[in-house]
Design a protein around this motif. Structure first.
Motif, PDB file in Angstrom:
ATOM      1  N   ALA A   2     -49.664 -19.262  36.364  1.00  0.00           N
ATOM      2  CA  ALA A   2     -49.112 -18.223  35.507  1.00  0.00           C
ATOM      3  C   ALA A   2     -50.021 -17.961  34.319  1.00  0.00           C
ATOM      4  O   ALA A   2     -50.617 -18.878  33.775  1.00  0.00           O
ATOM      5  CB  ALA A   2     -47.732 -18.642  35.003  1.00  0.00           C
ATOM      6  N   LEU A   3     -50.141 -16.708  33.937  1.00  0.00           N
ATOM      7  CA  LEU A   3     -50.873 -16.346  32.736  1.00  0.00           C
ATOM      8  C   LEU A   3     -49.900 -16.212  31.592  1.00  0.00           C
ATOM      9  O   LEU A   3     -48.774 -15.764  31.768  1.00  0.00           O
ATOM     10  CB  LEU A   3     -51.594 -15.013  32.916  1.00  0.00           C
ATOM     11  N   ALA A   4     -50.329 -16.614  30.440  1.00  0.00           N
ATOM     12  CA  ALA A   4     -49.479 -16.502  29.258  1.00  0.00           C
ATOM     13  C   ALA A   4     -49.515 -15.083  28.724  1.00  0.00           C
ATOM     14  O   ALA A   4     -50.519 -14.392  28.837  1.00  0.00           O
ATOM     15  CB  ALA A   4     -49.970 -17.451  28.178  1.00  0.00           C
ATOM     16  N   LEU A   5     -48.427 -14.662  28.142  1.00  0.00           N
ATOM     17  CA  LEU A   5     -48.437 -13.429  27.382  1.00  0.00           C
ATOM     18  C   LEU A   5     -49.128 -13.730  26.069  1.00  0.00           C
ATOM     19  O   LEU A   5     -49.127 -14.868  25.608  1.00  0.00           O
ATOM     20  CB  LEU A   5     -47.008 -12.945  27.130  1.00  0.00           C
ATOM     21  N   PRO A   6     -49.749 -12.757  25.452  1.00  0.00           N
ATOM     22  CA  PRO A   6     -50.441 -13.004  24.198  1.00  0.00           C
ATOM     23  C   PRO A   6     -49.534 -13.703  23.181  1.00  0.00           C
ATOM     24  O   PRO A   6     -48.376 -13.350  23.016  1.00  0.00           O
ATOM     25  CB  PRO A   6     -50.812 -11.602  23.725  1.00  0.00           C
ATOM     26  N   ALA A  45     -56.815  -7.709  15.028  1.00  0.00           N
ATOM     27  CA  ALA A  45     -57.718  -8.673  14.391  1.00  0.00           C
ATOM     28  C   ALA A  45     -57.012 -10.016  14.273  1.00  0.00           C
ATOM     29  O   ALA A  45     -55.793 -10.082  14.107  1.00  0.00           O
ATOM     30  CB  ALA A  45     -58.117  -8.161  13.010  1.00  0.00           C
ATOM     31  N   ALA A  46     -57.763 -11.093  14.406  1.00  0.00           N
ATOM     32  CA  ALA A  46     -57.263 -12.474  14.298  1.00  0.00           C
ATOM     33  C   ALA A  46     -56.229 -12.801  15.375  1.00  0.00           C
ATOM     34  O   ALA A  46     -55.304 -13.576  15.141  1.00  0.00           O
ATOM     35  CB  ALA A  46     -56.702 -12.743  12.906  1.00  0.00           C
ATOM     36  N   ASP A  47     -56.374 -12.227  16.561  1.00  0.00           N
ATOM     37  CA  ASP A  47     -55.451 -12.501  17.661  1.00  0.00           C
ATOM     38  C   ASP A  47     -56.264 -12.898  18.889  1.00  0.00           C
ATOM     39  O   ASP A  47     -57.484 -12.835  18.887  1.00  0.00           O
ATOM     40  CB  ASP A  47     -54.608 -11.260  17.960  1.00  0.00           C
ATOM     41  N   SER A  48     -55.566 -13.322  19.936  1.00  0.00           N
ATOM     42  CA  SER A  48     -56.231 -13.652  21.195  1.00  0.00           C
ATOM     43  C   SER A  48     -55.414 -13.100  22.355  1.00  0.00           C
ATOM     44  O   SER A  48     -54.218 -12.846  22.211  1.00  0.00           O
ATOM     45  CB  SER A  48     -56.388 -15.172  21.352  1.00  0.00           C
ATOM     46  N   TRP A  49     -56.074 -12.918  23.488  1.00  0.00           N
ATOM     47  CA  TRP A  49     -55.414 -12.440  24.702  1.00  0.00           C
ATOM     48  C   TRP A  49     -55.963 -13.220  25.879  1.00  0.00           C
ATOM     49  O   TRP A  49     -57.146 -13.580  25.908  1.00  0.00           O
ATOM     50  CB  TRP A  49     -55.671 -10.955  24.914  1.00  0.00           C
ATOM     51  N   PRO A  50     -55.135 -13.490  26.872  1.00  0.00           N
ATOM     52  CA  PRO A  50     -55.602 -14.265  28.021  1.00  0.00           C
ATOM     53  C   PRO A  50     -56.584 -13.479  28.884  1.00  0.00           C
ATOM     54  O   PRO A  50     -56.486 -12.255  29.010  1.00  0.00           O
ATOM     55  CB  PRO A  50     -54.318 -14.561  28.804  1.00  0.00           C
ATOM     56  N   CYS A  51     -57.532 -14.209  29.455  1.00  0.00           N
ATOM     57  CA  CYS A  51     -58.419 -13.617  30.448  1.00  0.00           C
ATOM     58  C   CYS A  51     -57.621 -13.367  31.718  1.00  0.00           C
ATOM     59  O   CYS A  51     -56.516 -13.877  31.879  1.00  0.00           O
ATOM     60  CB  CYS A  51     -59.599 -14.539  30.723  1.00  0.00           C
ATOM     61  N   VAL A  78     -65.402  -8.100  29.481  1.00  0.00           N
ATOM     62  CA  VAL A  78     -64.553  -9.215  29.908  1.00  0.00           C
ATOM     63  C   VAL A  78     -63.222  -8.663  30.408  1.00  0.00           C
ATOM     64  O   VAL A  78     -62.596  -7.831  29.748  1.00  0.00           O
ATOM     65  CB  VAL A  78     -64.279 -10.193  28.738  1.00  0.00           C
ATOM     66  N   LYS A  79     -62.770  -9.158  31.546  1.00  0.00           N
ATOM     67  CA  LYS A  79     -61.499  -8.732  32.133  1.00  0.00           C
ATOM     68  C   LYS A  79     -60.372  -9.557  31.498  1.00  0.00           C
ATOM     69  O   LYS A  79     -60.407 -10.785  31.505  1.00  0.00           O
ATOM     70  CB  LYS A  79     -61.536  -8.961  33.638  1.00  0.00           C
ATOM     71  N   VAL A  80     -59.366  -8.880  30.917  1.00  0.00           N
ATOM     72  CA  VAL A  80     -58.247  -9.545  30.265  1.00  0.00           C
ATOM     73  C   VAL A  80     -56.925  -9.125  30.895  1.00  0.00           C
ATOM     74  O   VAL A  80     -56.816  -8.049  31.484  1.00  0.00           O
ATOM     75  CB  VAL A  80     -58.204  -9.252  28.740  1.00  0.00           C
ATOM     76  N   ALA A  81     -55.932  -9.986  30.774  1.00  0.00           N
ATOM     77  CA  ALA A  81     -54.580  -9.674  31.248  1.00  0.00           C
ATOM     78  C   ALA A  81     -53.912  -8.772  30.217  1.00  0.00           C
ATOM     79  O   ALA A  81     -54.030  -8.989  29.020  1.00  0.00           O
ATOM     80  CB  ALA A  81     -53.778 -10.952  31.436  1.00  0.00           C
ATOM     81  N   TRP A  82     -53.196  -7.776  30.705  1.00  0.00           N
ATOM     82  CA  TRP A  82     -52.489  -6.827  29.823  1.00  0.00           C
ATOM     83  C   TRP A  82     -51.121  -6.597  30.433  1.00  0.00           C
ATOM     84  O   TRP A  82     -50.930  -5.688  31.219  1.00  0.00           O
ATOM     85  CB  TRP A  82     -53.290  -5.540  29.723  1.00  0.00           C
ATOM     86  N   GLY A  83     -50.159  -7.463  30.100  1.00  0.00           N
ATOM     87  CA  GLY A  83     -48.844  -7.406  30.734  1.00  0.00           C
ATOM     88  C   GLY A  83     -48.990  -7.650  32.222  1.00  0.00           C
ATOM     89  O   GLY A  83     -49.591  -8.632  32.637  1.00  0.00           O
TER      90      GLY A  83
END
Length: 99
Positions: A2-6, A45-51, A78-83
């Motif tokens: 499972a990928l985490a939500l931001p 800014a100052a946030d992260s998102w899962p790959c 870079v490919k990131v998860a978005w929902g």
């Protein structure tokens, strides 16, 4: 896996691959790996998102970009998860690590 939500941890995992903004700059998430493709969101800014994959960040060559005026530039994305979807962020505009 499972990928985490931001901003959250994935159930049953201790960490996941992620991109992190830096230098106080938000980063646009694009539909494709080019600045001319549709903007589907923004990482504050100052946030992260899962790959897109939890064990590493997938990158590829795409369109050229400059992160901000006077900032870094490049053509790797870079490919990131978005929902339930995925998107692309400019690699030179983020740091890659584990969250």
């Amino acid at each position: 896996m499972a990928l985490a939500l931001p901003g959250t941890a994935a159930a049953g995992t201790q960490d996941y691959a992620a991109v992190f903004t830096y230098n106080g700059h938000a980063v646009n998430v694009r539909d494709e790996a080019t600045t001319s493709s549709a903007k589907i969101g923004s990482i504050p800014a100052a946030d992260s998102w899962p790959c897109f994959t939890s064990n590493g960040c997938y990158t590829k060559a795409g369109g050229s970009y400059t992160c901000w005026s006077g900032g870094p530039s490049g053509n790797r994305w870079v490919k990131v998860a978005w929902g339930d979807f995925y998107g692309w962020v400019p690699q030179s505009c983020v740091r890659i690590g584990r969250a």
